[in-house]
Design an enzyme around this catalytic site. Sequence first.
Site, short mmCIF file in Angstrom:
data_model
loop_
_atom_site.label_atom_id
_atom_site.label_comp_id
_atom_site.label_asym_id
_atom_site.label_seq_id
_atom_site.Cartn_x
_atom_site.Cartn_y
_atom_site.Cartn_z
N ASP A 42 0.58 -1.63 -0.40
CA ASP A 42 -0.09 -0.41 -0.29
C ASP A 42 1.26 1.40 -0.05
O ASP A 42 2.12 1.10 -0.13
CB ASP A 42 -0.77 -0.17 1.20
N LYS A 64 -3.63 2.93 -4.35
CA LYS A 64 -4.67 3.53 -3.18
C LYS A 64 -4.47 4.79 -2.90
O LYS A 64 -4.42 5.34 -1.05
CB LYS A 64 -4.65 2.81 -2.09
N MET A 179 -7.96 9.64 8.57
CA MET A 179 -8.54 10.33 6.87
C MET A 179 -9.49 11.32 6.84
O MET A 179 -10.35 11.72 5.82
CB MET A 179 -9.15 8.95 6.72
#
Length: 253
Positions: A42, A64, A179
């Site tokens: 990732d 991503k 996030m």
Amino acid sequence: MTDVDRSPGGWVALVGGGPGRADLITVRGLNLLRIADVVVVDRLAPRDLLAEARPGAEIVDAGKAPHGHNLTQDEINAVLVDRGRRGLGVVRLKGGDPFVFGRGGEEALACAAAGLPCEIVPGVTSAVAVPALAGIPVTHRGLTQDVTIVSGHVDPSHPGSTVDWDALAAGPGTVVVLMGVAALAGISGELVKRGRGPETPTAVIQAGGTPEQTVVTGTLADIARLADEAGIASPAVIVIGDVVTLRDRIGVI
């Protein structure tokens, strides 16, 4: 120690790489990484760990990024299943922990549906590690007995948000938002509107556990402005609650 007990045939391991620093991965995770035939990595995984992959291992960059992906989640699932079915050992290397907003559950279900052995190797989640590395314990006797970890990926005013922001605003506990940098103004504003005190200590920690770590502290009322002035960007962890005040007293190395 690199000897790892793995049954013959293809396998998949979802490995949490921990927060930022390569040396915060677990021993089990590192040992599996060293024997894997394929590493699917990732964007937020500690990239220095790729130096531990065995020579000749296939490295698949899943990417991503927030507004663009090297691979979609369905494509990632397909890679894990395809390589495992070929009889290869696959490590899916993630940042933090695979099951804390890491979509590891989806990947584990895809492997289960394909009949592939799938091992979960927990990692140190950024939700507690990044605040700790910045000198902020998410719980502390006499200040708070609870901590809530939420995703800030969806703005709290959006009808698609499933977070109970009213409950978070009413409670005294620590709130950790992952996030959430892009929605920081909305998150802080909604919490104040729903009853959390505007003077509540708040911190934003960018690139925690790396040499680029940056910490901005303030209150719910001014944290969005302060973070914007400091140029804070993703990846970052938001910590809301009285525990933020301990940072100046604890100090960090």
